[in-house]
Scaffold this motif. Structure first.
Motif, PDB file in Angstrom:
ATOM      1  N   PRO A   1       0.840  -1.324  -0.047  1.00  0.00           N
ATOM      2  CA  PRO A   1       0.243   0.076   0.021  1.00  0.00           C
ATOM      3  C   PRO A   1       0.654   1.155   0.023  1.00  0.00           C
ATOM      4  N   PHE A   2       2.137   1.201   0.416  1.00  0.00           N
ATOM      5  CA  PHE A   2       2.986   2.547   0.202  1.00  0.00           C
ATOM      6  C   PHE A   2       3.343   2.662  -0.963  1.00  0.00           C
ATOM      7  N   ILE A   3       3.213   1.802  -1.885  1.00  0.00           N
ATOM      8  CA  ILE A   3       3.847   1.899  -3.216  1.00  0.00           C
ATOM      9  C   ILE A   3       2.587   2.414  -4.263  1.00  0.00           C
ATOM     10  N   LEU A   4       1.391   1.711  -4.215  1.00  0.00           N
ATOM     11  CA  LEU A   4       0.262   1.981  -4.841  1.00  0.00           C
ATOM     12  C   LEU A   4      -0.152   3.219  -4.958  1.00  0.00           C
ATOM     13  N   LYS A   5      -0.542   3.343  -6.075  1.00  0.00           N
ATOM     14  CA  LYS A   5      -1.267   5.011  -6.407  1.00  0.00           C
ATOM     15  C   LYS A   5      -2.927   4.814  -6.879  1.00  0.00           C
ATOM     16  N   GLY A   6      -3.547   6.204  -6.673  1.00  0.00           N
ATOM     17  CA  GLY A   6      -4.745   6.350  -7.113  1.00  0.00           C
ATOM     18  C   GLY A   6      -5.777   5.480  -6.739  1.00  0.00           C
ATOM     19  N   GLU A   7      -6.559   5.090  -7.665  1.00  0.00           N
ATOM     20  CA  GLU A   7      -7.589   4.151  -7.181  1.00  0.00           C
ATOM     21  C   GLU A   7      -7.244   2.643  -6.683  1.00  0.00           C
ATOM     22  N   GLU A   8      -6.089   2.159  -7.134  1.00  0.00           N
ATOM     23  CA  GLU A   8      -5.845   1.107  -6.701  1.00  0.00           C
ATOM     24  C   GLU A   8      -5.319   1.020  -5.238  1.00  0.00           C
ATOM     25  N   TRP A   9      -4.826   2.186  -4.868  1.00  0.00           N
ATOM     26  CA  TRP A   9      -4.555   2.639  -3.351  1.00  0.00           C
ATOM     27  C   TRP A   9      -5.875   2.431  -2.575  1.00  0.00           C
ATOM     28  N   LYS A  10      -6.755   3.178  -2.959  1.00  0.00           N
ATOM     29  CA  LYS A  10      -7.990   3.327  -2.426  1.00  0.00           C
ATOM     30  C   LYS A  10      -8.669   2.109  -2.243  1.00  0.00           C
ATOM     31  N   LYS A  11      -8.848   1.162  -3.097  1.00  0.00           N
ATOM     32  CA  LYS A  11      -9.329  -0.135  -2.753  1.00  0.00           C
ATOM     33  C   LYS A  11      -8.579  -0.933  -1.832  1.00  0.00           C
ATOM     34  N   THR A  12      -7.178  -0.917  -1.923  1.00  0.00           N
ATOM     35  CA  THR A  12      -6.397  -1.798  -0.866  1.00  0.00           C
ATOM     36  C   THR A  12      -6.636  -1.098   0.488  1.00  0.00           C
ATOM     37  N   ARG A  13      -6.518   0.059   0.574  1.00  0.00           N
ATOM     38  CA  ARG A  13      -6.882   0.935   2.008  1.00  0.00           C
ATOM     39  C   ARG A  13      -8.189   0.493   2.330  1.00  0.00           C
ATOM     40  N   MET A  14      -9.343   0.462   1.696  1.00  0.00           N
ATOM     41  CA  MET A  14     -10.707   0.093   2.109  1.00  0.00           C
ATOM     42  C   MET A  14     -10.658  -1.366   2.652  1.00  0.00           C
ATOM     43  N   GLN A  15      -9.756  -2.148   1.835  1.00  0.00           N
ATOM     44  CA  GLN A  15      -9.816  -3.687   2.452  1.00  0.00           C
ATOM     45  C   GLN A  15      -8.858  -3.764   3.742  1.00  0.00           C
ATOM     46  N   LEU A  16      -7.697  -3.078   3.778  1.00  0.00           N
ATOM     47  CA  LEU A  16      -7.037  -3.463   5.082  1.00  0.00           C
ATOM     48  C   LEU A  16      -7.498  -2.355   6.275  1.00  0.00           C
ATOM     49  N   SER A  17      -8.185  -1.262   6.032  1.00  0.00           N
ATOM     50  CA  SER A  17      -8.611  -0.208   7.178  1.00  0.00           C
ATOM     51  C   SER A  17      -9.394  -1.133   8.186  1.00  0.00           C
ATOM     52  N   PRO A  18     -10.264  -1.769   8.044  1.00  0.00           N
ATOM     53  CA  PRO A  18     -11.069  -2.603   9.118  1.00  0.00           C
ATOM     54  C   PRO A  18     -10.117  -3.410  10.033  1.00  0.00           C
ATOM     55  N   ASN A  19      -9.031  -3.920   9.467  1.00  0.00           N
ATOM     56  CA  ASN A  19      -8.071  -4.580  10.307  1.00  0.00           C
ATOM     57  C   ASN A  19      -7.355  -3.979  11.378  1.00  0.00           C
ATOM     58  N   PHE A  20      -7.220  -2.542  11.185  1.00  0.00           N
ATOM     59  CA  PHE A  20      -6.489  -1.550  11.930  1.00  0.00           C
ATOM     60  C   PHE A  20      -7.387  -0.859  12.864  1.00  0.00           C
ATOM     61  N   SER A  21      -8.497  -1.292  12.990  1.00  0.00           N
ATOM     62  CA  SER A  21      -9.601  -0.267  14.082  1.00  0.00           C
ATOM     63  C   SER A  21      -8.946  -0.502  15.371  1.00  0.00           C
ATOM     64  N   SER A  22      -9.319   0.539  16.020  1.00  0.00           N
ATOM     65  CA  SER A  22      -8.736   0.756  17.553  1.00  0.00           C
ATOM     66  C   SER A  22      -8.938  -0.642  18.295  1.00  0.00           C
ATOM     67  N   GLY A  23     -10.160  -1.084  18.069  1.00  0.00           N
ATOM     68  CA  GLY A  23     -10.471  -2.305  18.954  1.00  0.00           C
ATOM     69  C   GLY A  23      -9.560  -3.467  18.424  1.00  0.00           C
ATOM     70  N   LYS A  24      -9.254  -3.693  17.304  1.00  0.00           N
ATOM     71  CA  LYS A  24      -8.415  -4.810  16.859  1.00  0.00           C
ATOM     72  C   LYS A  24      -7.140  -4.532  17.173  1.00  0.00           C
ATOM     73  N   VAL A  25      -6.643  -3.169  17.122  1.00  0.00           N
ATOM     74  CA  VAL A  25      -5.174  -2.995  17.590  1.00  0.00           C
ATOM     75  C   VAL A  25      -4.915  -3.325  19.009  1.00  0.00           C
ATOM     76  N   ARG A  26      -5.882  -2.845  19.796  1.00  0.00           N
ATOM     77  CA  ARG A  26      -5.827  -3.115  21.233  1.00  0.00           C
ATOM     78  C   ARG A  26      -5.615  -4.522  21.618  1.00  0.00           C
ATOM     79  N   PHE A  27      -6.405  -5.262  20.669  1.00  0.00           N
ATOM     80  CA  PHE A  27      -6.581  -6.873  21.020  1.00  0.00           C
ATOM     81  C   PHE A  27      -4.952  -7.424  20.835  1.00  0.00           C
ATOM     82  N   ILE A  28      -4.631  -6.875  19.877  1.00  0.00           N
ATOM     83  CA  ILE A  28      -2.896  -7.481  19.700  1.00  0.00           C
ATOM     84  C   ILE A  28      -2.083  -7.212  20.591  1.00  0.00           C
TER      85      ILE A  28
END
Length: 143
Positions: A116-143
């Protein structure tokens, strides 16, 4: 006549190069003085040091400033040091800083090419939408 034309072209090129290298100075941003055509990464271009070493040295040298203007060859770049400014860039103002100039071919290196640090534009947005739920504050605290 030819000599005059050649001198005029050289003078115009010199003016534009000099103007480009005064970009940060005109904006009042502190930074090391660049060398013509190579900016602040001359030692990297000839293979003496890695770019990360050059930027780390600049980072340490300007520790009293929140940001530093540097030149990667002819390109002005901003080295951000202040944690609050970094947070603004990475969170609030990320839409203005999402594309970068790093490129990796997905066919040659599929792992880095889909980072995701290399992707650009629309491809970056799609990847971010897929990854964002995995890094919610509740899931990060769980780890």
């Amino acid at each position: 006549m030819f000599l005059f034309l050649l001198l005029a072209i050289v003078a115009i090129l010199f003016y534009f190069v000099k103007r480009n290298f005064s970009y940060w100075k005109r904006l009042g941003v502190p930074g090391p003085k660049p060398l013509i055509l190579v900016g602040n990464i001359g030692n990297n271009l000839i293979g003496r040091t890695h770019a990360s070493e050059i930027f780390a040295e600049i980072y340490r040298k300007y520790e009293s400033f929140g940001f530093v203007g540097v030149y990667r060859a002819m390109t002005p770049c901003l080295l951000v040091r202040d944690p609050e400014l970094i947070k603004n860039v990475l969170v609030k103002d990320f839409k203005y800083f999402s594309d970068n100039d790093v490129f990796a071919d997905k066919e040659i290196d599929p792992l880095i090419g889909r980072n995701p640090f290399i992707l650009k534009g629309e491809e970056w947005k799609k990847t971010r939408m897929q990854l964002s739920p995995n890094f919610s504050s509740g899931k990060v605290r769980f780890i």
